[in-house]
Design a protein around this motif. Sequence first.
Motif, PDB file in Angstrom:
ATOM      1  N   UNK A   1     -30.517 -24.947  10.601  1.00  0.00           N
ATOM      2  CA  UNK A   1     -29.671 -25.843  11.388  1.00  0.00           C
ATOM      3  C   UNK A   1     -30.391 -27.156  11.670  1.00  0.00           C
TER       4      UNK A   1
ATOM      5  N   UNK B   1     -30.336 -29.274   8.591  1.00  0.00           N
ATOM      6  CA  UNK B   1     -29.022 -29.893   8.399  1.00  0.00           C
ATOM      7  C   UNK B   1     -28.793 -31.005   9.418  1.00  0.00           C
ATOM      8  N   UNK B   2     -29.153 -30.721  10.662  1.00  0.00           N
ATOM      9  CA  UNK B   2     -28.988 -31.729  11.713  1.00  0.00           C
ATOM     10  C   UNK B   2     -29.765 -32.999  11.361  1.00  0.00           C
TER      11      UNK B   2
ATOM     12  N   UNK C   1     -28.110 -35.398   9.034  1.00  0.00           N
ATOM     13  CA  UNK C   1     -27.045 -36.267   9.563  1.00  0.00           C
ATOM     14  C   UNK C   1     -27.628 -37.582  10.085  1.00  0.00           C
TER      15      UNK C   1
ATOM     16  N   UNK D   1     -34.319 -31.825  15.351  1.00  0.00           N
ATOM     17  CA  UNK D   1     -33.014 -32.358  15.725  1.00  0.00           C
ATOM     18  C   UNK D   1     -33.138 -33.859  15.955  1.00  0.00           C
ATOM     19  N   UNK D   2     -32.211 -34.634  15.472  1.00  0.00           N
ATOM     20  CA  UNK D   2     -32.303 -36.084  15.678  1.00  0.00           C
ATOM     21  C   UNK D   2     -31.989 -36.448  17.132  1.00  0.00           C
TER      22      UNK D   2
ATOM     23  N   UNK E   1     -30.281 -38.568  20.157  1.00  0.00           N
ATOM     24  CA  UNK E   1     -28.950 -39.156  20.338  1.00  0.00           C
ATOM     25  C   UNK E   1     -29.015 -40.665  20.121  1.00  0.00           C
TER      26      UNK E   1
ATOM     27  N   UNK F   1     -26.479 -42.554  21.089  1.00  0.00           N
ATOM     28  CA  UNK F   1     -25.387 -43.041  21.947  1.00  0.00           C
ATOM     29  C   UNK F   1     -25.821 -42.895  23.407  1.00  0.00           C
TER      30      UNK F   1
END
Lengths: 286, 286
Positions: B59, B62-63, B66, B269-270, B272, B274
Motif C-alpha cells: 500500500x 502504491x501510495x 500517486x 506515504x506521501x 498531504x 493540501x
Amino acid sequence: MAKKSRAELALRELLRVPGGKPVDLTAYDAGGTPAGPPDKRAGKAATSALGEPLADLQERLFAASTAGDRRRILLVLQGMDTSGKGGTVKHAIGLFNPSGCRIRAFKAPTAEELKHSFLWRIKRALPHPGELGIFDRSHYEDVLIARVRELAPPEEIERRYDEINRFEKSLADDGVTVIKCFLHISYDRQRARLLERLDRPDKHWKFNPSDIDERALWPAYQQAYEIALERCSTPHAPWYVVPADHKWYRNWAVSRLLLEHLRELGPQYPKADFDIAECRARLLAH
Amino acid sequence: MAKKSRAELALRELLRVPGGKPVDLTAYDAGGTPAGPPDKRAGKAATSALGEPLADLQERLFAASTAGDRRRILLVLQGMDTSGKGGTVKHAIGLFNPSGCRIRAFKAPTAEELKHSFLWRIKRALPHPGELGIFDRSHYEDVLIARVRELAPPEEIERRYDEINRFEKSLADDGVTVIKCFLHISYDRQRARLLERLDRPDKHWKFNPSDIDERALWPAYQQAYEIALERCSTPHAPWYVVPADHKWYRNWAVSRLLLEHLRELGPQYPKADFDIAECRARLLAH
C-alpha cells in the motif's frame, strides 16, 4: 442441503433493483445488513469462510475455459467516494486466486480514450473466458459524473442508457455474467470517512480536496444513480444496491452475491481428452 | 529489532545465484528448506503471518506512486512443469491486495507476438509505478524452450542473453526491482506431481501429454537454466534458486524475498499537498 441452498439464494433477490421502475435511494437504508451476519465479528468470519468455496468455483470456471467454456463473471463496482470500491476489491476479491482476476480501475478518461466511444476502453478491459473481471468504476461514469457535470450534451447522455443496455446484453449473450453493485453509503458516513482520511497521515494520499466539491453535488449524484438503476437494471445485467455504511456487511454481501452467481453457473472440471493409463505408464517408465 | 532484521535479511543472500560463474543445479537441493520454518505447519503459519507486512508495504508503494514515485516490483517466476509457478501466484501473491498486482502468464507466442522481437510482449505487460508485477514464465522462455527446442538459430539465442541483461538494466534504471525466482524441483518430485494430476479428475485440466515429452528433455532444460542463471544473474536483476519440492517452503521463500526487497525500498506515504485544517472545516460545515 436443497432447502438451505434456496434460503441462501435469497441475497440476490433481496438486493436486486427491479428495473423499469422509479428508484428512490432514500428508501434504501445504507446502514442496513439485510440477510447478513449479526455483527462485525460474525461478518468478518462469514466472509472469510466464503473464501474456500469461492476459490473452488473460480478454479472450476477457469478449468472449464481451457476446454472451450466461454463463461466468465464481470463485477461492476460503483458508488460515491469512500463507499468502498477499493476496499471491496481488497477484501472480497482478495478471497480469489489473483491469477484469475482481471481488475481495472477507471479514472477520468485519457486523451486517447476520449478519441473513442465511451465503451471503447471498457471493451478492452473485459474478462477473458474463465476469468473474474472487476471494474472499479465503469461505463456508468459516463451517465453519472457525465450527467452531473454536464460533460456531454443531454441527448448524448440519454442515448447512452440504451447503448449500455445493448452492450451488456451482448456481453450476456457471449457468456458474461454481469453483476453490478451500487455501494450505497449515507451522506453522514461519507463525511466521517473523509474526516478519517484527513485525520490519518497514512490516508492522506487517498484524499483530494475536489472530493469535497463532488460531495456538494450529493443530491445530483443520487439522482443520477437513481436514473441509471431504473433504466439499466435488466434481467441480463441487474443492479444490486449493497448497503455500505458497514464495511464488513459490504464485503460479505458482494462476496455472497459472487458465490450465488458462481453456484448458479455451476462450472465443471473438463474431462480428460487423453489416455490416462497410457500417460501413467509412460511416466512410471522414467 | 535491528539485529532481528539483519538476520531476517539473510534469505536473499542465501538463495541468490552469483552471476558470471558456472552453475551446477545438481548442487542445489530441491528438497531443502534453507533458513525456513521447521515444517509444513510452521511454514504455512509463517507465510500467512507475512500477509500483513506485505500488504502494508504494498500500500505504501502504491501510495508513493500517486506522488510521483516510479518504483515498482517485477517478480519473474520460472521453473519446470509442476514446479509451482501457479501455486506461488495463488498462495504468495494472494497475500497482497489484488488491485495492485499486475499478473501475466506467458504461453507459446501468438502469431501477433511472433511478428515482433521476443521482448515486445514483455514490455507491454510490465507493472506500472507502485504496482507488483508478476510474470508466470517470461522472456526467459526465449532462451530456455527456444534453446532446447531450437526455435531460433543458435547465434540468435546467444544474442538474447545480452539483450535480456540490457533490458533488465533499463528496468532497474527506471525504478523496477526485478526479482527472478527459479522454482527448483527434482526429477522425482515432478513425476509424483504429474502422477497426481493423472490420479485426480479435478487436476486433469492441468495435464497435457506433451508435458511428458518435455520431461524427457529434462537434462537439456536443466542445462539451459544453468546457462541462463550464469549469464543473467546480475547485480541489478539477480536470480534466486528457490527449492520447490516443498510447496510450503516455496511459498514462504518467495513471500519472504518479496518482503526483503520491499523493506529495502522502504516506500513512504506521501505528505498531504493540501490544507488539512481548511478541508476539515469545509467538511464539518456540511
